[in-house]
Design a protein around this motif. Structure first.
Motif, short mmCIF file in Angstrom:
data_model
loop_
_atom_site.label_atom_id
_atom_site.label_comp_id
_atom_site.label_asym_id
_atom_site.label_seq_id
_atom_site.Cartn_x
_atom_site.Cartn_y
_atom_site.Cartn_z
N TYR A 97 0.87 -1.23 0.14
CA TYR A 97 -0.05 0.12 -0.04
C TYR A 97 1.14 1.42 0.12
N SER A 98 0.38 2.28 -0.63
CA SER A 98 1.21 3.53 -0.62
C SER A 98 0.24 4.70 -0.12
N GLN A 99 0.87 5.77 0.10
CA GLN A 99 0.03 6.89 0.68
C GLN A 99 0.38 8.08 -0.23
N CYS A 100 -0.94 8.60 -0.39
CA CYS A 100 -1.20 9.79 -1.41
C CYS A 100 -0.33 10.97 -0.44
N PRO A 101 0.50 11.74 -1.17
CA PRO A 101 1.34 12.52 -0.58
C PRO A 101 0.35 13.96 -0.34
N VAL A 102 -0.60 14.07 -1.16
CA VAL A 102 -1.70 15.13 -0.87
C VAL A 102 -2.64 14.95 0.02
N CYS A 103 -3.51 14.06 0.00
CA CYS A 103 -4.54 13.75 0.76
C CYS A 103 -4.25 12.77 2.06
N GLY A 104 -3.30 12.22 1.94
CA GLY A 104 -2.73 10.89 2.76
C GLY A 104 -3.49 9.58 2.82
#
Length: 125
Positions: A49-56
């Motif tokens: 899983y990755s995390q969106c740098p903008v919304c988290g």
């Protein structure tokens, strides 16, 4: 001597896919086939899983560009009787690396094995 759960992160490249779901299915199949060939059926395979740098927000680590997919996967193995955490890491990388040649493996997590998690794994004599 300690017992550890080692989680390795691996990027898997797949070709001729159209969607991220296709990429995930092909990557899981490819990794499972390589592990089974080396009789490593005790290694747990999960999608990363990755995390969106903008919304988290978290999302599956599968990206497709031009019919080529990159899928991030977590490979979990139990290592028994390792001398140190670093030793457990080297054992896990050697065992899984034998099956997944030319795939860079990075440690995602190492933790001590609890009694509830006891079971199949790699044991040194």
């Amino acid at each position: 001597m300690g017992d550890y759960v080692v989680v390795l992160e691996a990027p898997i490249i797949v070709r001729d896919v159209e969607t991220s779901e296709d990429a995930i299915n092909v990557a899981v199949s490819k990794v499972a086939k390589a592990l089974n060939k080396e009789k490593l059926d005790f290694v747990r395979v999960e999608i990363g899983y990755s995390q969106c740098p903008v919304c988290g927000a978290h999302f599956e680590s599968a990206f497709v560009v031009g019919s080529v997919g990159l899928v991030g996967m977590y490979l979990t193995i139990k290592v028994y009787n390792a001398q140190t955490v670093e030793h457990a890491e080297r054992i896990a990388k050697a065992v899984i690396g034998k099956a997944l040649k030319k795939v860079p493996l990075k440690v995602y997590e190492i933790r001590e094995l609890t009694e509830e998690e006891d079971g199949n794994g790699v044991e040194l004599d």
